[in-house]
Design a protein around this motif. Structure first.
Motif, PDB file in Angstrom:
ATOM      1  N   ARG A 148      21.612  36.367 -13.078  1.00  0.00           N
ATOM      2  CA  ARG A 148      21.742  34.656 -12.414  1.00  0.00           C
ATOM      3  C   ARG A 148      20.393  34.662 -11.273  1.00  0.00           C
ATOM      4  O   ARG A 148      19.506  33.541 -11.507  1.00  0.00           O
ATOM      5  N   ASP A 149      20.396  35.647 -10.941  1.00  0.00           N
ATOM      6  CA  ASP A 149      19.303  35.968  -9.823  1.00  0.00           C
ATOM      7  C   ASP A 149      17.591  36.367 -11.008  1.00  0.00           C
ATOM      8  O   ASP A 149      16.264  35.166 -10.614  1.00  0.00           O
ATOM      9  N   ILE A 150      17.869  36.621 -11.991  1.00  0.00           N
ATOM     10  CA  ILE A 150      16.479  35.888 -12.954  1.00  0.00           C
ATOM     11  C   ILE A 150      16.091  34.403 -12.833  1.00  0.00           C
ATOM     12  O   ILE A 150      15.082  34.007 -13.154  1.00  0.00           O
ATOM     13  N   GLY A 151      17.498  33.957 -13.308  1.00  0.00           N
ATOM     14  CA  GLY A 151      17.760  33.002 -13.545  1.00  0.00           C
ATOM     15  C   GLY A 151      16.749  31.739 -12.731  1.00  0.00           C
ATOM     16  O   GLY A 151      15.716  31.063 -12.456  1.00  0.00           O
ATOM     17  N   ARG A 152      16.760  31.960 -11.257  1.00  0.00           N
ATOM     18  CA  ARG A 152      16.237  31.936 -10.136  1.00  0.00           C
ATOM     19  C   ARG A 152      15.250  32.096  -9.810  1.00  0.00           C
ATOM     20  O   ARG A 152      14.008  30.929  -9.338  1.00  0.00           O
ATOM     21  N   LEU A 153      14.296  32.795 -10.397  1.00  0.00           N
ATOM     22  CA  LEU A 153      13.213  33.554 -10.084  1.00  0.00           C
ATOM     23  C   LEU A 153      12.356  33.402 -11.119  1.00  0.00           C
ATOM     24  O   LEU A 153      11.290  32.297 -11.255  1.00  0.00           O
ATOM     25  N   ALA A 154      12.830  32.184 -12.324  1.00  0.00           N
ATOM     26  CA  ALA A 154      12.333  31.623 -12.916  1.00  0.00           C
ATOM     27  C   ALA A 154      11.925  30.266 -13.052  1.00  0.00           C
ATOM     28  O   ALA A 154      10.498  29.515 -13.133  1.00  0.00           O
ATOM     29  N   LYS A 155      13.471  29.277 -12.001  1.00  0.00           N
ATOM     30  CA  LYS A 155      12.709  28.424 -11.888  1.00  0.00           C
ATOM     31  C   LYS A 155      11.712  28.009 -10.977  1.00  0.00           C
ATOM     32  O   LYS A 155      11.110  27.222 -11.151  1.00  0.00           O
ATOM     33  N   TYR A 156      11.977  29.433 -10.009  1.00  0.00           N
ATOM     34  CA  TYR A 156      10.590  29.795  -8.734  1.00  0.00           C
ATOM     35  C   TYR A 156       9.255  29.430  -8.998  1.00  0.00           C
ATOM     36  O   TYR A 156       8.420  29.290  -8.796  1.00  0.00           O
ATOM     37  N   THR A 157       9.790  30.009 -10.592  1.00  0.00           N
ATOM     38  CA  THR A 157       7.710  30.712 -11.356  1.00  0.00           C
ATOM     39  C   THR A 157       7.456  29.400 -11.491  1.00  0.00           C
ATOM     40  O   THR A 157       6.503  28.749 -11.394  1.00  0.00           O
ATOM     41  N   PHE A 158       7.905  28.434 -12.635  1.00  0.00           N
ATOM     42  CA  PHE A 158       7.703  27.335 -12.972  1.00  0.00           C
ATOM     43  C   PHE A 158       7.701  25.850 -11.544  1.00  0.00           C
ATOM     44  O   PHE A 158       6.475  25.502 -11.975  1.00  0.00           O
TER      45      PHE A 158
END
Length: 302
Positions: A191-201
């Motif tokens: 879940r936190d990888i998903g949050r980090l991915a969204k933030y990165t983009f």
């Protein structure tokens, strides 16, 4: 529910040796480093924000030193209260910290249109008076890299060390291989990888930054990004220091100030997330080791 948090560690900091003298636009070698002795200890503490005034003809910058914790977003809001920080430059010197709190803090930076760089703010006394500067021999590690990414314009000096690593369960990063993990733990990490991915983009970063970070497990060395990788990941958006530092500093040739390499800091376990976009839960972070690893961009996912 037990509250733990994912944490990232391993961001390298850039420092720009920018001197503000009594004479506008003038630069000289520093006679001494007023804060050199305290910098290492400061990087082990929760992140502190301060305004570095550059007198008399430059506007100054925000210094952000230390580990991102659950309190960091509120600490920044308290610091920003009563100040017009729109378009200011923030100089980062950090070993990383809480994933979700760093995301929250990075969004605060972007909303203010901040510019980002890596470095250590220093002050020296000379015959002409006090001078402030930014030393580029610094580290921005792990989640600090994603704070760097939040800048509308981002400058990474050649002397800076930007280093990345995986996120991990905050209470098991010290001995990640020996620890046990549940299905819930795996859910939290993903879940936190998903949050980090969204933030990165959202911040204008690319998948290459996530690939480089997430291929380095906590029992391996942090990976230091090369100049090519800084451009590939879109972490460095300009090679012109004048785009992120006050005009009377950035417009002149900068003088480097040599400092001893800074060792990595102890790991910290973060507390509950309070931001509405990142609700309270277990958390992740990263572990760090002693030296940067070779590039792992092409390595298979673990």
């Amino acid at each position: 529910m037990k509250l733990v948090r994912l944490r990232f560690r391993g961001c390298a900091v850039l420092i720009v040796a920018a001197l503000c003298l009594a004479v506008p636009g003038a630069f000289a070698m520093l006679g001494g480093l007023a804060h050199a002795g305290g910098t290492l200890e400061e990087r082990k503490l929760p992140m502190q924000f301060s305004w570095v005034a550059c007198q008399p003809h430059c506007g100054g910058w925000i210094s952000a030193v230390g580990i991102v914790t659950a309190e960091s977003p509120k600490d920044f809001d308290d610091f920003a209260q009563g100040r017009d920080l729109r378009g200011a430059t923030i100089v980062l010197d950090s070993s990383g910290g809480s994933v979700n709190d760093s995301i929250t803090l990075g969004r605060r930076f972007r909303n203010l249109g901040l510019l980002t760089t890596v470095g250590t703010s220093i002050r020296s006394r000379t015959a002409q008076g006090d001078r402030v500067a930014i030393d580029p021999e610094a580290y921005c590690e792990s989640m600090c890299v994603f704070l760097l990414l939040s800048g509308k314009s981002r400058y990474v000096p050649d002397a800076a060390h930007v280093r990345v690593h995986q996120i991990w369960m905050g209470d098991r990063a010290d001995d990640a291989r020996a620890a046990t993990y549940s299905a819930e733990d795996l859910m939290i990490v993903e879940r936190d990888i998903g949050r980090l991915a969204k933030y990165t983009f959202d911040m204008g970063g690319g998948g290459d930054l996530l690939a480089l970070s997430l291929n380095v497990p906590p029992w391996e060395e942090l990976h230091e990004l090369s100049r090519e990788e800084l451009r590939l990941t879109n972490l460095a958006t300009t090679d012109a220091v004048a785009e992120v530092l006050p005009s009377s500093i950035g417009g002149s040739a900068l003088q480097g100030v040599a400092m001893a390499a800074k060792p990595l800091q102890d790991r910290f376990t973060s507390s509950a997330v309070t931001d509405a976009a990142t609700p309270a839960t277990k958390s992740t972070r990263t572990a760090e080791v002693l030296a940067p690893a070779k590039s792992v961009a092409a390595a298979p996912a673990q």
